[in-house]
Enzyme design. Structure first.
Site, mmCIF file in Angstrom:
data_model
loop_
_atom_site.group_PDB
_atom_site.id
_atom_site.type_symbol
_atom_site.label_atom_id
_atom_site.label_comp_id
_atom_site.label_asym_id
_atom_site.label_seq_id
_atom_site.Cartn_x
_atom_site.Cartn_y
_atom_site.Cartn_z
ATOM 1 N N CYS A 112 0.813 -1.225 0.000
ATOM 2 C CA CYS A 112 0.000 0.000 0.000
ATOM 3 C C CYS A 112 0.847 1.276 0.000
ATOM 4 O O CYS A 112 0.342 2.349 -0.317
ATOM 5 C CB CYS A 112 -0.938 0.011 1.203
ATOM 6 S SG CYS A 112 -1.933 -1.468 1.289
ATOM 7 N N HIS A 253 -3.762 6.879 2.701
ATOM 8 C CA HIS A 253 -4.087 5.571 2.133
ATOM 9 C C HIS A 253 -5.483 5.174 2.613
ATOM 10 O O HIS A 253 -5.820 5.345 3.786
ATOM 11 C CB HIS A 253 -3.035 4.552 2.594
ATOM 12 C CG HIS A 253 -3.405 3.149 2.277
ATOM 13 N ND1 HIS A 253 -3.792 2.743 1.025
ATOM 14 C CD2 HIS A 253 -3.451 2.031 3.060
ATOM 15 C CE1 HIS A 253 -4.053 1.460 1.047
ATOM 16 N NE2 HIS A 253 -3.868 1.001 2.273
ATOM 17 N N ASN A 283 -10.167 -0.866 -0.354
ATOM 18 C CA ASN A 283 -8.711 -0.700 -0.288
ATOM 19 C C ASN A 283 -8.099 -1.249 -1.578
ATOM 20 O O ASN A 283 -8.153 -2.448 -1.832
ATOM 21 C CB ASN A 283 -8.184 -1.461 0.938
ATOM 22 C CG ASN A 283 -6.685 -1.338 1.111
ATOM 23 O OD1 ASN A 283 -5.976 -0.877 0.219
ATOM 24 N ND2 ASN A 283 -6.200 -1.776 2.256
HETATM 25 O O1 UT7 Z 1 -3.898 -1.516 3.572
HETATM 26 C C1 UT7 Z 1 -3.072 -1.618 4.705
HETATM 27 C C2 UT7 Z 1 -3.312 -2.854 5.442
HETATM 28 N N1 UT7 Z 1 -4.646 -3.073 5.926
HETATM 29 C C3 UT7 Z 1 -5.237 -2.374 6.893
HETATM 30 O O2 UT7 Z 1 -4.805 -1.304 7.252
HETATM 31 C C4 UT7 Z 1 -6.431 -2.979 7.570
HETATM 32 C C5 UT7 Z 1 -6.365 -2.700 9.026
HETATM 33 N N2 UT7 Z 1 -7.359 -3.390 9.815
HETATM 34 C C6 UT7 Z 1 -8.675 -3.156 9.769
HETATM 35 O O3 UT7 Z 1 -9.136 -2.374 8.967
HETATM 36 C C7 UT7 Z 1 -9.563 -3.830 10.795
HETATM 37 O O4 UT7 Z 1 -8.766 -4.432 11.784
HETATM 38 C C8 UT7 Z 1 -10.522 -4.892 10.178
HETATM 39 C C9 UT7 Z 1 -11.591 -4.211 9.370
HETATM 40 C C10 UT7 Z 1 -9.744 -5.869 9.313
HETATM 41 C C11 UT7 Z 1 -11.206 -5.673 11.306
HETATM 42 O O5 UT7 Z 1 -11.881 -4.774 12.169
HETATM 43 P P1 UT7 Z 1 -11.792 -4.974 13.763
HETATM 44 O O6 UT7 Z 1 -12.648 -3.961 14.374
HETATM 45 O O7 UT7 Z 1 -10.332 -4.980 14.119
HETATM 46 O O8 UT7 Z 1 -12.470 -6.370 13.957
HETATM 47 P P2 UT7 Z 1 -11.883 -7.667 14.660
HETATM 48 O O9 UT7 Z 1 -10.840 -8.278 13.800
HETATM 49 O O10 UT7 Z 1 -11.539 -7.343 16.070
HETATM 50 O O11 UT7 Z 1 -13.149 -8.580 14.678
HETATM 51 C C12 UT7 Z 1 -14.266 -8.302 15.521
HETATM 52 C C13 UT7 Z 1 -15.325 -9.346 15.263
HETATM 53 C C14 UT7 Z 1 -14.780 -10.774 15.285
HETATM 54 O O12 UT7 Z 1 -15.769 -11.595 15.871
HETATM 55 P P3 UT7 Z 1 -15.617 -12.119 17.380
HETATM 56 O O13 UT7 Z 1 -14.333 -12.889 17.385
HETATM 57 O O14 UT7 Z 1 -15.542 -10.887 18.226
HETATM 58 O O15 UT7 Z 1 -16.836 -12.936 17.572
HETATM 59 C C15 UT7 Z 1 -14.647 -11.112 13.841
HETATM 60 O O16 UT7 Z 1 -14.757 -12.506 13.600
HETATM 61 O O17 UT7 Z 1 -15.869 -9.139 13.952
HETATM 62 C C16 UT7 Z 1 -15.819 -10.379 13.241
HETATM 63 N N3 UT7 Z 1 -15.661 -10.086 11.828
HETATM 64 C C17 UT7 Z 1 -16.698 -9.886 11.007
HETATM 65 N N4 UT7 Z 1 -18.029 -9.905 11.210
HETATM 66 C C18 UT7 Z 1 -18.804 -9.654 10.152
HETATM 67 C C19 UT7 Z 1 -14.507 -9.964 11.125
HETATM 68 N N5 UT7 Z 1 -14.780 -9.684 9.838
HETATM 69 C C20 UT7 Z 1 -16.129 -9.636 9.738
HETATM 70 C C21 UT7 Z 1 -17.009 -9.398 8.669
HETATM 71 N N6 UT7 Z 1 -18.329 -9.397 8.926
HETATM 72 N N7 UT7 Z 1 -16.562 -9.147 7.424
#
Ligand code: UT7
Length: 326
Positions: A112, A253, A283
């Site tokens: 990125c 980004h 993204n």
């Molecule tokens: O381009 C440069 C590199 N990339 C980034 O900069 C991405 C950076 N990270 C992010 O944008 C975020 O961390 C994510 C969008 C990937 C994830 O968001 P989060 O708030 O950190 O969620 P999490 O990983 O803590 O997940 C929370 C919950 C989990 O469920 P449990 O374990 O709490 O029951 C996940 O399984 O949300 C669940 N979850 C989803 N639920 C519905 C994860 N993805 C999804 C989804 N739909 N697509």
């Protein structure tokens, strides 16, 4: 010291759109979750197009806006982690399609942050007068390496390309500074290795299939992203002899609206001073900044004389920022 200035920009997003409602039919997710946690509503996705197809259209549009032809260009840089093939580089494939030969052509693999890395290299070569006009393209077809069974990652990604033509500046207009860095010790957080030398195709077992797709530890990446994007912007401002107060706009980004919001708060900018198109694009890795820059210029949101900050973070891990007088 001689520096480059923006002579023209162009961008291209594939026609097909994948909405959050479409994704609800593929994985266990919801429009509500994706919107709230990421800010993304839809993303453009390729059907049969390759990365060089996208790059070609963006490059042609940038050349047209710079009132140049490909013969005026003596450096082509394509920033991508989704090249058409391992080699020849996408930049060489693009050079051929632009029907020019008298130039250097190379790919930059910095995920990125790739566009900022490319800008840094091109601007440095312009400063040494090794290069006159350069075109830097951020182009990605991330959906070709996306695992649509992994809801953590597949909802984030889209395809697109953006291009910028740089030409030597005789005034104070142009690239005032760039800063690039990397932390290879955290490379495992965001990677795609299956089918390459670490795990050659002939060593891929029946359960290794997911290794050919992108893997991301989103939560860990999130924390580093905010820290690195803000500190990189500070370093680029310092190198340019500018302060946060001097910024008219920041193009960060486009990875997650919550990351963008934290960068905005750090820079103490109004919402209208931070360009956001993530809701429509997702993204697109190296393409996010040049696509957003092209849109912001065409929409008149950036005007001559404005001080623009750009900042990015990505796989590698890599990070970088720049300060540009438009
Ligand atoms: O381009 C440069 C590199 N990339 C980034 O900069 C991405 C950076 N990270 C992010 O944008 C975020 O961390 C994510 C969008 C990937 C994830 O968001 P989060 O708030 O950190 O969620 P999490 O990983 O803590 O997940 C929370 C919950 C989990 O469920 P449990 O374990 O709490 O029951 C996940 O399984 O949300 C669940 N979850 C989803 N639920 C519905 C994860 N993805 C999804 C989804 N739909 N697509």
């Amino acid at each position: 010291m001689l520096k480059g200035k923006i002579a023209g920009t162009g961008s291209y997003l594939p026609e097909k759109i994948l909405t959050n409602a479409d994704l609800e039919k593929i994985v266990d997710t919801s429009d509500e979750w994706i919107t709230e946690r990421t800010g993304i509503k839809e993303r453009h996705v390729v059907e049969n197009e390759t990365t060089s197809d996208l790059a070609l259209i963006a490059a042609e549009r940038a050349l047209e806006s710079a009132k140049m032809t490909s013969d005026d260009i003596d450096l082509i840089i394509v920033a991508t982690i989704t090249p058409d093939m391992n080699f020849p580089s996408t930049a060489c494939l693009l050079q051929d399609r632009l029907q020019t030969q008298n130039c250097m052509a190379l790919d930059v693999s910095a995920a990125c942050s790739g566009f900022i890395y490319g800008l840094h290299i091109a601007n440095s070569l312009i400063a040494t007068e090794e290069v006159h006009n350069a075109i830097i393209i951020g182009a990605e077809t991330l959906t070709t390496i996306t695992d649509y069974t992994d809801r953590n990652t597949c909802v984030l990604l889209g395809d697109g390309a953006g291009a910028v033509v740089l030409t030597p500046s005789k005034t104070d207009q142009g690239i005032l500074s760039t800063f690039c860095g990397a932390d290879g010790s955290k490379g495992e957080l965001l990677k795609r290795h299956g089918g390459l030398s670490r795990q050659p195709i002939y060593k891929l077992g029946p359960y290794d299939f997911h290794n050919v797709f992108m893997y991301m530890d989103g939560k860990a990446i999130f924390k580093s992203a905010v820290q690195r994007m803000t500190s990189s912007l500070s370093k680029a401002l310092e190198k340019a002899g500018k302060k946060l107060d001097d910024l008219d706009m920041v193009i960060p980004h486009q990875a997650n609206i919550r990351i963008i919001e934290m960068v905005r708060e750090f820079a103490k900018l109004r919402p209208d001073q931070v360009y956001v198109n993530l809701d429509r694009t997702g993204n697109t890795s190296a393409a996010t900044i040049p696509v957003a820059l092209d849109e912001a210029l065409k929409q008149g949101k950036l005007k001559k004389g404005d001080i623009l900050g750009i900042t990015a973070f990505g796989g590698g891990l890599t990070y970088g920022a720049g300060v540009i007088k438009i």
